[in-house]
Scaffold this motif. Structure first.
Motif, PDB file in Angstrom:
ATOM      1  N   THR A 106       0.806  -1.223   0.000  1.00 27.09           N
ATOM      2  CA  THR A 106       0.000   0.000   0.000  1.00 27.09           C
ATOM      3  C   THR A 106       0.839   1.274   0.000  1.00 27.09           C
ATOM      4  OG1 THR A 106      -0.119   0.022   2.430  1.00 27.09           O
ATOM      5  CG2 THR A 106      -1.860  -1.161   1.241  1.00 27.09           C
ATOM      6  N   GLU A 107       2.148   1.148  -0.020  1.00 27.80           N
ATOM      7  CA  GLU A 107       3.002   2.329   0.145  1.00 27.80           C
ATOM      8  C   GLU A 107       2.777   3.370  -0.947  1.00 27.80           C
ATOM      9  OE1 GLU A 107       7.750   3.482   0.583  1.00 27.80           O
ATOM     10  OE2 GLU A 107       7.109   1.397   0.636  1.00 27.80           O
ATOM     11  N   ALA A 108       2.623   2.937  -2.195  1.00 25.93           N
ATOM     12  CA  ALA A 108       2.459   3.887  -3.297  1.00 25.93           C
ATOM     13  C   ALA A 108       1.000   4.057  -3.705  1.00 25.93           C
ATOM     14  CB  ALA A 108       3.285   3.422  -4.497  1.00 25.93           C
ATOM     15  N   ARG A 109       0.100   3.524  -2.913  1.00 25.68           N
ATOM     16  CA  ARG A 109      -1.318   3.601  -3.230  1.00 25.68           C
ATOM     17  C   ARG A 109      -1.969   4.855  -2.663  1.00 25.68           C
ATOM     18  NH1 ARG A 109      -4.108  -2.399  -2.323  1.00 25.68           N
ATOM     19  NH2 ARG A 109      -3.857  -3.143  -4.476  1.00 25.68           N
ATOM     20  N   SER A 110      -3.033   5.293  -3.341  1.00 28.13           N
ATOM     21  CA  SER A 110      -3.956   6.291  -2.809  1.00 28.13           C
ATOM     22  C   SER A 110      -5.355   5.704  -2.948  1.00 28.13           C
ATOM     23  CB  SER A 110      -3.865   7.608  -3.583  1.00 28.13           C
ATOM     24  OG  SER A 110      -2.589   8.191  -3.449  1.00 28.13           O
ATOM     25  N   ALA A 111      -6.217   5.993  -1.984  1.00 27.02           N
ATOM     26  CA  ALA A 111      -7.547   5.385  -1.985  1.00 27.02           C
ATOM     27  C   ALA A 111      -8.608   6.402  -1.593  1.00 27.02           C
ATOM     28  CB  ALA A 111      -7.586   4.187  -1.037  1.00 27.02           C
ATOM     29  N   TRP A 112      -9.780   6.243  -2.190  1.00 27.09           N
ATOM     30  CA  TRP A 112     -10.919   7.124  -1.892  1.00 27.09           C
ATOM     31  C   TRP A 112     -12.197   6.292  -1.802  1.00 27.09           C
ATOM     32  CZ3 TRP A 112      -7.155   8.075  -5.472  1.00 27.09           C
ATOM     33  CH2 TRP A 112      -6.390   9.231  -5.318  1.00 27.09           C
ATOM     34  N   LEU A 113     -13.097   6.726  -0.950  1.00 30.13           N
ATOM     35  CA  LEU A 113     -14.443   6.175  -0.886  1.00 30.13           C
ATOM     36  C   LEU A 113     -15.388   7.138  -1.593  1.00 30.13           C
ATOM     37  CD1 LEU A 113     -14.549   5.128   2.878  1.00 30.13           C
ATOM     38  CD2 LEU A 113     -14.213   3.606   0.926  1.00 30.13           C
ATOM     39  N   VAL A 114     -16.273   6.607  -2.408  1.00 25.93           N
ATOM     40  CA  VAL A 114     -17.319   7.411  -3.036  1.00 25.93           C
ATOM     41  C   VAL A 114     -18.582   7.220  -2.203  1.00 25.93           C
ATOM     42  CG1 VAL A 114     -18.592   7.892  -5.144  1.00 25.93           C
ATOM     43  CG2 VAL A 114     -16.264   6.974  -5.282  1.00 25.93           C
ATOM     44  N   VAL A 115     -19.120   8.315  -1.688  1.00 26.47           N
ATOM     45  CA  VAL A 115     -20.271   8.214  -0.792  1.00 26.47           C
ATOM     46  C   VAL A 115     -21.442   9.018  -1.339  1.00 26.47           C
ATOM     47  CG1 VAL A 115     -18.833   7.823   1.246  1.00 26.47           C
ATOM     48  CG2 VAL A 115     -19.486  10.147   0.646  1.00 26.47           C
ATOM     49  N   ARG A 116     -22.619   8.557  -0.984  1.00 26.02           N
ATOM     50  CA  ARG A 116     -23.872   9.257  -1.304  1.00 26.02           C
ATOM     51  C   ARG A 116     -24.631   9.377   0.003  1.00 26.02           C
ATOM     52  NH1 ARG A 116     -29.223   7.810  -2.882  1.00 26.02           N
ATOM     53  NH2 ARG A 116     -30.154   9.261  -4.399  1.00 26.02           N
ATOM     54  N   GLY A 117     -24.652  10.578   0.555  1.00 26.51           N
ATOM     55  CA  GLY A 117     -25.211  10.733   1.897  1.00 26.51           C
ATOM     56  C   GLY A 117     -24.321   9.994   2.884  1.00 26.51           C
ATOM     57  N   ASP A 118     -24.919   9.061   3.621  1.00 19.80           N
ATOM     58  CA  ASP A 118     -24.138   8.290   4.585  1.00 19.80           C
ATOM     59  C   ASP A 118     -23.859   6.874   4.079  1.00 19.80           C
ATOM     60  OD1 ASP A 118     -26.652   7.213   4.708  1.00 19.80           O
ATOM     61  OD2 ASP A 118     -26.868   7.346   6.886  1.00 19.80           O
ATOM     62  N   GLU A 119     -24.041   6.646   2.778  1.00 16.34           N
ATOM     63  CA  GLU A 119     -23.853   5.314   2.211  1.00 16.34           C
ATOM     64  C   GLU A 119     -22.629   5.287   1.304  1.00 16.34           C
ATOM     65  OE1 GLU A 119     -26.371   1.936  -0.318  1.00 16.34           O
ATOM     66  OE2 GLU A 119     -27.252   3.893   0.124  1.00 16.34           O
ATOM     67  N   THR A 120     -21.766   4.297   1.496  1.00 16.21           N
ATOM     68  CA  THR A 120     -20.604   4.113   0.632  1.00 16.21           C
ATOM     69  C   THR A 120     -21.046   3.385  -0.629  1.00 16.21           C
ATOM     70  OG1 THR A 120     -19.108   3.993   2.524  1.00 16.21           O
ATOM     71  CG2 THR A 120     -18.307   3.091   0.446  1.00 16.21           C
ATOM     72  N   VAL A 121     -20.812   4.013  -1.791  1.00 14.74           N
ATOM     73  CA  VAL A 121     -21.291   3.442  -3.045  1.00 14.74           C
ATOM     74  C   VAL A 121     -20.154   3.010  -3.966  1.00 14.74           C
ATOM     75  CG1 VAL A 121     -23.374   4.835  -2.904  1.00 14.74           C
ATOM     76  CG2 VAL A 121     -21.453   5.650  -4.274  1.00 14.74           C
ATOM     77  N   GLY A 122     -18.909   3.328  -3.615  1.00 11.74           N
ATOM     78  CA  GLY A 122     -17.820   2.930  -4.486  1.00 11.74           C
ATOM     79  C   GLY A 122     -16.464   3.111  -3.842  1.00 11.74           C
ATOM     80  N   VAL A 123     -15.448   2.552  -4.488  1.00 12.48           N
ATOM     81  CA  VAL A 123     -14.063   2.649  -4.032  1.00 12.48           C
ATOM     82  C   VAL A 123     -13.173   2.900  -5.242  1.00 12.48           C
ATOM     83  CG1 VAL A 123     -12.127   1.434  -2.958  1.00 12.48           C
ATOM     84  CG2 VAL A 123     -14.453   1.077  -2.086  1.00 12.48           C
ATOM     85  N   VAL A 124     -12.239   3.823  -5.096  1.00  8.96           N
ATOM     86  CA  VAL A 124     -11.237   4.078  -6.130  1.00  8.96           C
ATOM     87  C   VAL A 124      -9.861   3.918  -5.493  1.00  8.96           C
ATOM     88  CG1 VAL A 124     -10.256   5.756  -7.738  1.00  8.96           C
ATOM     89  CG2 VAL A 124     -12.734   5.680  -7.376  1.00  8.96           C
ATOM     90  N   VAL A 125      -9.021   3.103  -6.113  1.00 11.25           N
ATOM     91  CA  VAL A 125      -7.655   2.894  -5.640  1.00 11.25           C
ATOM     92  C   VAL A 125      -6.712   3.062  -6.823  1.00 11.25           C
ATOM     93  CG1 VAL A 125      -6.015   1.287  -4.592  1.00 11.25           C
ATOM     94  CG2 VAL A 125      -8.410   1.276  -3.853  1.00 11.25           C
TER      95      VAL A 125
END
Length: 208
Positions: A114-133
């Motif tokens: 994970t050292e060179a990784r960046s990660a984001w959660l895609v949320v809609r309101g209080d619900e997680t709808v996706g992940v980008v890595v």
């Protein structure tokens, strides 16, 4: 069995079937069709309480379909939240949806370096709808390792926001994002969010 009764059973069957559908918009369309048929059937045979109930359900479905389609391309409906690649909640999301993530992105490994990784959660309101890595490479390049949306929101296009107006890649100093090994089924999506084919990979410049 009289044809009218067959129509009534079809309406009831669609309503029941819709309850087993994961995708939000597909559920609403099927539920609308079933409840509309059921409302008409009960109206014809004079069962007014059930006609009224199904008619109200159909109106509710129409309301939500209008709202869902308005939000489908609305960046304000989604938010991208950066998390550490080793974040416990991120790992929980990936673990819960491991089978679907594996089917969608077979090459992705949650436990990779994970050292060179960046990660984001895609949320809609209080619900997680996706992940980008993504994984950082030399000269400002970011390779997408995972761009995944939950089945429930797969009819939506949060990727348009992630790769468009969110600015998450520019904030990290990337000047281009690349996707390698994309299946043919993903080409339409990649084109829509701004990628162009470059040999055997897809590239999207990052606006400053």
């Amino acid at each position: 069995m009289p044809w009218l009764e067959i129509i009534g059973w079809i309406g009831s069957g669609l309503v029941v079937w819709s309850l087993m559908v994961a995708r939000v918009t597909k559920f609403r369309w099927m539920n609308l069709a079933g409840s509309s048929i059921a409302a008409a059937y009960n109206g014809v045979i004079g069962v007014w309480p059930f006609m009224a109930m199904n008619a109200i359900i159909a109106v509710i479905d129409i309301y939500w379909l209008v709202r869902l389609y308005r939000e489908k391309h609305d960046a304000a409906a989604f938010e991208v939240v950066e998390v550490a690649p080793s974040d416990a909640y991120l790992r929980r999301v990936l673990d819960v949806h491991a089978a679907d993530v594996a089917a969608f992105a077979p090459a992705f490994r949650a436990d990779a370096d994970t050292e060179a990784r960046s990660a984001w959660l895609v949320v809609r309101g209080d619900e997680t709808v996706g992940v980008v890595v993504v994984r950082a490479r030399e000269q400002g390049e970011a390779k997408v390792e995972l761009d995944w949306v939950t089945p429930r929101f797969r009819d939506f296009t949060p990727g348009e926001f992630v790769h468009g107006s969110s600015g998450i890649f520019a904030d990290k100093g990337f000047d281009r994002v690349v996707v390698e090994g994309a299946p043919a089924s993903e080409e339409r999506y990649l084109t829509r969010v701004g990628f162009t084919r470059d040999g055997d990979r897809w590239v999207r410049p990052v606006a400053a």
